[in-house]
Design a protein around this motif. Structure first.
Motif, PDB file in Angstrom:
ATOM      1  N   UNK A   1       0.627  -1.207   0.092  1.00 58.77           N
ATOM      2  CA  UNK A   1      -0.019  -0.561   0.042  1.00 58.77           C
ATOM      3  C   UNK A   1       0.814   1.260   0.218  1.00 58.77           C
ATOM      4  N   UNK A   2       0.891   2.045  -0.423  1.00 57.38           N
ATOM      5  CA  UNK A   2       1.051   3.309  -0.515  1.00 57.38           C
ATOM      6  C   UNK A   2       0.293   4.388  -0.128  1.00 57.38           C
ATOM      7  N   UNK A   3       0.385   5.736   0.441  1.00 59.40           N
ATOM      8  CA  UNK A   3       0.292   7.096   1.025  1.00 59.40           C
ATOM      9  C   UNK A   3       0.735   8.619   0.415  1.00 59.40           C
ATOM     10  N   UNK A   4      -0.668   8.994   0.351  1.00 59.15           N
ATOM     11  CA  UNK A   4      -0.041  10.062  -0.064  1.00 59.15           C
ATOM     12  C   UNK A   4      -0.800  10.892   0.758  1.00 59.15           C
ATOM     13  N   UNK A   5      -0.048  12.053   1.366  1.00 59.51           N
ATOM     14  CA  UNK A   5      -0.031  13.005   2.276  1.00 59.51           C
ATOM     15  C   UNK A   5      -1.224  14.614   1.681  1.00 59.51           C
TER      16      UNK A   5
END
Length: 85
Positions: A35-39
């Motif tokens: 999974x990846x996160x975007x602020x």
């Protein structure tokens, strides 16, 4: 958040999002591997969690992140979370 979702909808690939340093696209570790996160605002601590998918709608098996970013046209939005809670 709405601006980021619009950007995701209009981006050609995930690489377009990665070029926007304000969102700090980054991979997650541990139980969130893949999974990846975007602020959504670094000071606020909120982030949009996504899973990049290949053209068949499956999680990527590609290990080279640059290839994955340049090839990803589909993302699954999982949640908005507060990183500090």
């Amino acid at each position: 958040m709405h601006a980021l979702i619009n950007l995701l909808e209009n981006a050609e690939t995930l690489n377009d999002i990665n070029a926007m340093q304000i969102y700090n696209l980054h991979h997650l570790l541990g139980k969130r591997k893949g999974e990846y996160a975007l602020d959504l605002g670094r000071r606020l601590g909120y982030r949009l969690i996504i899973t990049p998918l290949d053209d068949n709608g499956n999680k990527w098996k590609e290990k080279d992140i640059n290839v994955m970013y340049k090839s990803t046209k589909i993302v699954l939005i999982l949640e908005v979370s507060n990183h500090y809670e």
